[in-house]
Enzyme design. Structure first.
Site: not given
Length: 291
Positions: A15, A156, A204
């Protein structure tokens, strides 16, 4: 589009990619693996964190911020990977049972941090999300914390318009990307839907190009969606990973897109890799933390 995996490393939950233009370095994290990673040239450096880590952002002062479960810490980049030197900077969200998720700096170098109910066990196993306990916070240069939003599910995407009047923000639990007008006092107006639920996975993390289009990673969608400023799909970029998690523009000309990903039950070979793809538009640069 031709893609490559930039390293052999595979994350449990990759991430938060950040491209540092002055040093031509790529920063990212493995949240579940508790690792902060930096790639310079062909060299990968890994700092093993004591807790889950959701973001790794260099600072103008020469160190970096890491967002850990217990707070935001400064990391001495000269410290060894297995014994990182960490100093607590601030606790943005004191809500018990929450952890940080998305984090990016705006053009002024302030850290915006989204938090959520912790959904990871000690060894990275999934835990159920049963409440919307997350929030969005802005952290000033000296460490002052300003709460902005409450009752979030899975925050996100954090991006800003060129004129700094709008923040683009997503909640994966809603399957939706929003935009908020930023008032002159720094507070946020009520959300407006930019892009709602779609058949190609959940939203995301995202990056923005110089034309104002948003490149959104689609968890369980095996693709990126390039969205116009008014929320229409401009193109779909197919990917060889099941769960792309975020992306950032990098390279000397900011025309290389770096994409983080996570492991998945499908077990594709490249799941968890960081991919790079050459694109035909320049991206916006990442801002370091101003402190």
């Amino acid at each position: 589009m031709a893609w490559i995996a930039v390293t052999e490393h595979r994350a449990q939950l990759g991430e938060g990619p950040f491209w540092d233009a002055p040093t031509q370095a790529l920063y990212w994290v493995d949240i579940a693996g508790k690792q902060a990673l930096r790639l310079i040239g062909a060299n990968v450096q890994i700092w093993q964190m004591p807790e889950h880590v959701s973001a790794f952002i260099p600072c103008e002062s020469g160190d970096a911020l890491v967002t850990l479960s217990s707070g935001v810490y400064r990391l001495d980049l000269d410290s060894p990977g297995l014994e990182p030197r960490l100093t607590l900077f601030c606790v943005a969200d004191p809500q018990p049972g929450n952890r940080p998720n998305e984090a990016r700096c705006d053009a002024q170098g302030r850290l915006w941090l989204g938090t959520m109910q912790n959904n990871l066990g000690e060894h990275g196993e999934d835990l159920p999300i049963v409440c919307r306990s997350g929030g969005l916070f802005r952290i000033e240069r000296a460490g002052r914390v300003v709460p902005l939003l409450r009752n979030l599910g899975i925050p996100n995407t954090l991006l800003w318009s060129d004129d700094a009047t709008t923040v683009y923000f997503g909640d994966s639990l809603d399957g939706t990307l929003y935009r908020h007008f930023i008032r002159t006092d720094g507070a946020l107006d009520a959300p407006q839907v930019l892009f709602g639920p779609h058949g190609r996975g959940c939203p995301d993390g995202s990056a923005m190009d110089t034309e104002g289009f948003i490149w959104n990673a689609r968890w369980d969608g095996s693709c990126l969606l390039r969205l116009s400023p008014d929320g229409n799909i401009d193109r779909i970029i197919e990917l060889p990973v099941s769960r792309p998690t975020s992306c950032v523009f990098g390279g000397t000309d900011l025309k290389t897109l770096y994409i983080t990903s996570a492991a998945s039950p499908l077990g594709h070979t490249l799941d968890g890799a960081v991919l790079s793809i050459a694109v035909d538009v320049r991206g916006k640069h990442c801002a370091r933390f101003a402190g």
